[in-house]
Design an enzyme around this catalytic site. Sequence first.
Site, PDB file in Angstrom:
ATOM      1  N   ARG A   1     -13.368  27.893  12.048  1.00  0.00           N
ATOM      2  CA  ARG A   1     -12.812  27.177  10.880  1.00  0.00           C
ATOM      3  C   ARG A   1     -13.214  27.980   9.662  1.00  0.00           C
ATOM      4  NH1 ARG A   1     -13.086  20.873   9.300  1.00  0.00           N
ATOM      5  NH2 ARG A   1     -11.318  20.988  10.721  1.00  0.00           N
TER       6      ARG A   1
ATOM      7  N   ARG B   1      -7.846  14.802  19.685  1.00  0.00           N
ATOM      8  CA  ARG B   1      -8.324  16.164  19.401  1.00  0.00           C
ATOM      9  C   ARG B   1      -9.061  16.690  20.633  1.00  0.00           C
ATOM     10  NH1 ARG B   1      -9.168  17.838  14.199  1.00  0.00           N
ATOM     11  NH2 ARG B   1      -9.559  19.825  15.223  1.00  0.00           N
TER      12      ARG B   1
ATOM     13  N   HIS C   1      -3.491  24.106  10.440  1.00  0.00           N
ATOM     14  CA  HIS C   1      -4.449  23.350  11.263  1.00  0.00           C
ATOM     15  C   HIS C   1      -3.761  22.991  12.590  1.00  0.00           C
ATOM     16  CE1 HIS C   1      -7.885  21.129  12.321  1.00  0.00           C
ATOM     17  NE2 HIS C   1      -7.795  20.073  11.525  1.00  0.00           N
TER      18      HIS C   1
ATOM     19  N   GLN D   1      -4.973  20.147  15.220  1.00  0.00           N
ATOM     20  CA  GLN D   1      -4.731  18.769  14.773  1.00  0.00           C
ATOM     21  C   GLN D   1      -3.331  18.318  15.157  1.00  0.00           C
ATOM     22  OE1 GLN D   1      -6.831  16.535  12.955  1.00  0.00           O
ATOM     23  NE2 GLN D   1      -5.205  15.171  13.650  1.00  0.00           N
TER      24      GLN D   1
ATOM     25  N   ASP E   1      -2.379  12.872   4.092  1.00  0.00           N
ATOM     26  CA  ASP E   1      -3.641  13.621   4.188  1.00  0.00           C
ATOM     27  C   ASP E   1      -4.315  13.519   2.824  1.00  0.00           C
ATOM     28  OD1 ASP E   1      -5.707  15.279   5.019  1.00  0.00           O
ATOM     29  OD2 ASP E   1      -4.527  17.125   5.010  1.00  0.00           O
TER      30      ASP E   1
ATOM     31  N   CYS F   1      -4.955  12.799   9.577  1.00  0.00           N
ATOM     32  CA  CYS F   1      -5.870  13.609  10.403  1.00  0.00           C
ATOM     33  C   CYS F   1      -7.329  13.212  10.197  1.00  0.00           C
ATOM     34  CB  CYS F   1      -5.664  15.097  10.125  1.00  0.00           C
ATOM     35  SG  CYS F   1      -6.138  15.613   8.463  1.00  0.00           S
TER      36      CYS F   1
HETATM   37  N1   CP Z   1      -9.228  16.299  11.135  1.00  0.00           N
HETATM   38  C1   CP Z   1     -10.232  17.184  11.119  1.00  0.00           C
HETATM   39  O1   CP Z   1     -10.051  18.399  11.372  1.00  0.00           O
HETATM   40  O2   CP Z   1     -11.443  16.642  10.828  1.00  0.00           O
HETATM   41  P1   CP Z   1     -12.819  17.410  10.555  1.00  0.00           P
HETATM   42  O3   CP Z   1     -12.677  18.103   9.226  1.00  0.00           O
HETATM   43  O4   CP Z   1     -13.848  16.333  10.544  1.00  0.00           O
HETATM   44  O5   CP Z   1     -13.047  18.414  11.654  1.00  0.00           O
HETATM   45  N1  NVA Z   2      -6.192  19.192   4.366  1.00  0.00           N
HETATM   46  C1  NVA Z   2      -7.553  18.903   4.720  1.00  0.00           C
HETATM   47  C2  NVA Z   2      -7.680  18.647   6.178  1.00  0.00           C
HETATM   48  C3  NVA Z   2      -9.060  18.313   6.667  1.00  0.00           C
HETATM   49  C4  NVA Z   2      -9.134  18.145   8.140  1.00  0.00           C
HETATM   50  C5  NVA Z   2      -8.462  20.035   4.274  1.00  0.00           C
HETATM   51  O1  NVA Z   2      -8.106  21.209   4.488  1.00  0.00           O
HETATM   52  O2  NVA Z   2      -9.512  19.758   3.701  1.00  0.00           O
END
Ligand code: CP
Ligand code: NVA
Length: 308
Positions: free
Chosen positions: A107, A294, A134, A137, A225, A266
């Site tokens: 990530r 997930r 992502h 997700q 989101d 998400c």
């Molecule tokens: N939805 C998601 O990716 O959550 P986290 O940021 O908690 O991993």
């Molecule tokens: N759009 C959000 C998703 C988190 C899972 C971010 O990137 O922070």
Amino acid sequence: MNHFLDIHKTDPAELRKIIDQASATKQARLGRPKAALDDELPLKDRMVALIFEKPSTRTRVSFDVGVRQMGGQTMVLSGKDMQLGHGETIADTARVLSRYVDMIMIRTFDETVLTEMAEYADVPVINGLTDRTHPCQIMADVLTYEEHRGPIKGKKVVWTGDGNNVCASFLHAAGQFGFDMTFTGPAQLDPEEEFMGFARSKGSTIQVERDPFKAVEGADLIVADTWVSMHDSQSSKERRHNMLRPYQVNDHLMSHAKDDALFMHCLPAHREEEVTSAVMDGPQSVIFDEAENRLHAQKAIMRWCLGA
Ligand code: CP
Ligand code: NVA
């Protein structure tokens, strides 16, 4: 060996196999304790590195648990504690990690970190979120939709708010799984043309509608989101909130969609901002199924990556 970098980079037939396997292995585990091993142990003797340059709850825990259920081991690494955060190149990091581990999930911020990691690693690399996409997700979200309502092909998905990284992967999925999508949000936060263009090139109808009430007409699924993503500056918060407030998902907006429309997010969510608690905790919401899925989707993704 396969990398799982983005939904548009993975063949639709392979994506379908991943969803089917996720569903089957989920069924096979029903009622078992969470730490129980699966019947098959496709990750036995495998070590998986989970690298986080941004915070995470779901991605971190679901990957970790998933690897363990499949008989493997994990190593959770924080980007800032690695030499990666102190000037060692991504290419060198990828080459070194490939000598120790069998798979890397990362990530990160800039997607070039992910693509360089994949270019130089000798082991599969999985995208656990970048500033732009992502994909894990949305694989979980497709699985979730189909569990509740059957095939997603031909359905109408409405994305509300910021055309961000999660929205981008939804657009990729629209193209690959054959559903239509309407974006409703302020013009300044439209999804990039590239993402909408991909879905259109595969035959999906992709629309932009500024009026959220018109947008949700006939919707099978409404998605929200956070209004401020991890890569957005905190100083933009007030401006973004002011632009996005008309796009809050609440009972009034939901009542303009199909009666059986689902609601997804998400998570993490900011209750009473992008969505009300009444919707999050209401009968149309499947947010915690998404979070659970997930785990199941990523287990299938990892098996696909390793051919295991
Ligand atoms: N939805 C998601 O990716 O959550 P986290 O940021 O908690 O991993
Ligand atoms: N759009 C959000 C998703 C988190 C899972 C971010 O990137 O922070």
